[in-house]
Design an enzyme around this catalytic site. Structure first.
Site, PDB file in Angstrom:
ATOM      1  N   SER A  54       0.803  -1.138  -0.050  1.00 55.08           N
ATOM      2  CA  SER A  54       0.120  -0.031   0.111  1.00 55.08           C
ATOM      3  C   SER A  54       0.796   1.164  -0.100  1.00 55.08           C
ATOM      4  O   SER A  54       0.405   2.156  -0.137  1.00 55.08           O
ATOM      5  CB  SER A  54      -1.012   0.097   1.264  1.00 55.08           C
ATOM      6  N   ASP A  92       5.893  -6.943   2.537  1.00 51.92           N
ATOM      7  CA  ASP A  92       4.922  -7.342   1.479  1.00 51.92           C
ATOM      8  C   ASP A  92       5.778  -7.692   0.253  1.00 51.92           C
ATOM      9  O   ASP A  92       6.452  -6.737  -0.310  1.00 51.92           O
ATOM     10  CB  ASP A  92       3.853  -6.224   1.161  1.00 51.92           C
ATOM     11  N   LYS A 122       4.889 -11.652   3.080  1.00 53.49           N
ATOM     12  CA  LYS A 122       3.394 -11.804   2.705  1.00 53.49           C
ATOM     13  C   LYS A 122       3.223 -11.872   1.309  1.00 53.49           C
ATOM     14  O   LYS A 122       3.744 -11.004   0.587  1.00 53.49           O
ATOM     15  CB  LYS A 122       2.351 -10.556   3.379  1.00 53.49           C
ATOM     16  N   GLU A 124       0.017 -12.566  -1.838  1.00 54.47           N
ATOM     17  CA  GLU A 124      -1.278 -12.394  -2.179  1.00 54.47           C
ATOM     18  C   GLU A 124      -1.655 -13.646  -3.016  1.00 54.47           C
ATOM     19  O   GLU A 124      -0.914 -14.176  -3.857  1.00 54.47           O
ATOM     20  CB  GLU A 124      -1.837 -11.189  -2.886  1.00 54.47           C
ATOM     21  N   GLU A 191      -9.015  -9.780   3.509  1.00 51.99           N
ATOM     22  CA  GLU A 191      -9.287  -8.378   3.183  1.00 51.99           C
ATOM     23  C   GLU A 191     -10.698  -8.268   2.292  1.00 51.99           C
ATOM     24  O   GLU A 191     -10.749  -9.199   1.576  1.00 51.99           O
ATOM     25  CB  GLU A 191      -8.310  -7.775   2.346  1.00 51.99           C
TER      26      GLU A 191
END
Ligand code: KIV
Length: 293
Positions: A54, A92, A122, A124, A191
């Protein structure tokens, strides 16, 4: 003894995060991307500091998380590492750093640990990341999974839209969660999914779930720090609770500085340095002899 703090403040570890789920204690996680904010978050006792991608949106001004690079993520993770003493530091993996080949993904993940001091990464995606998670664990790199509204899938989703609303999508999310747990992920970010679905996932996996826009039944909660602080330039999403209005505070402080400079009230006498008296006298003597003006 915590070797990072040099005192008895216990370091948060992967086992201690997992024990919190067993004890039904809420896990706290916030993003941070630089020394100052990571230090404030760590000192406030947050369990996990996430150097989230982000960063691309809230710090670098992109419209999505997709453009942020490995080098940018490493740079910010190093800054956070210098600040974080107690919390678990998670980095991330940015878009395209783990999508091309397994070898490249492992090499990139290892850079976060070796060059930037991250304690976990992390990624996704659900079932399709299971083999990657296994391979990262073989390389001693702990992994947090991330499913639901995965921002790196923004184009496939057609926008930042809540996921997991149909029966088929719920079944897929359950399979994704089970696959990530089975492959060894130690926690799971959920999320942008309905509260009921997040609660089902949380009940069905043994690893902690950390929700963002996923309701109160997850084992923990994460927010983007800039959202929590009111430092964003878009209207906040429904799930954001804004605990401060830093945009207003910073704007007012900067406007006050400008006003003081323009009115010549800054800097004041007390904010100025001075020559020592003997140098003042020497200068006065030189001036008297016409050597300086
Ligand atoms: O990048 C990020 O900030 C994240 C959180 C939303 C979990 O992935």
């Amino acid at each position: 003894m915590n070797p990072l703090t040099g005192n008895s403040c216990p370091k948060v570890t992967i086992p201690s995060i997992q024990e919190k789920k067993q004890r039904r204690e809420a896990i706290t996680c916030l993003t941070a991307y630089d020394y100052a904010t990571a230090r404030l978050v760590d000192e406030a006792g947050i369990d996990m500091v996430l150097v989230g991608d982000s960063l691309a949106m809230v710090v670098l001004g992109h419209d999505t998380t997709l453009p942020v690079t490995m080098d940018e993520m490493l740079h910010h993770t190093r800054a956070a590492r210098r600040a974080v003493r107690r919390a678990l530091l998670v980095a991330d993996m940015p878009y395209a750093s783990y999508h091309v080949s397994m070898e490249e993904a492992i090499r990139n993940a290892a850079r976060f640990v070796k060059e930037a001091g991250a304690e976990a990464v992390k990624v996704e995606g659900g079932e399709k990341r299971a083999v990657l998670v296994e391979r990262l664990l073989e390389a001693e790199i702990p992994v947090v999974g991330h499913i639901g509204l995965t921002p790196q899938s923004v184009h496939r989703f057609g926008g930042f839209k809540v996921q997991g609303k149909s029966l088929a999508a719920i079944e897929q999310l359950m399979r994704d969660a089970a696959a990530l747990e089975g492959s060894g992920a130690f926690a799971l970010v959920l999320e942008g999914i309905p509260r009921e679905v997040a609660a089902m996932v949380t009940r069905h996996v043994g690893i902690p779930t950390i929700g963002i826009g996923a309701g109160p039944d997850c084992d923990g909660q994460v927010l983007v720090l800039h959202d929590l602080l009111g430092l964003g330039f878009q209207p906040p999403a429904k799930f954001v609770r804004q605990y401060a209005n830093l945009r207003g505070i910073i704007g007012a402080a900067v406007a006050n500085f400008r006003g003081d400079v323009e009115a010549r009230t800054f800097p004041a006498e007390s904010e100025s340095y001075h020559l020592p008296p003997e140098t003042v006298h020497e200068l006065q003597d030189l001036a008297a002899r016409g050597s300086v003006r």
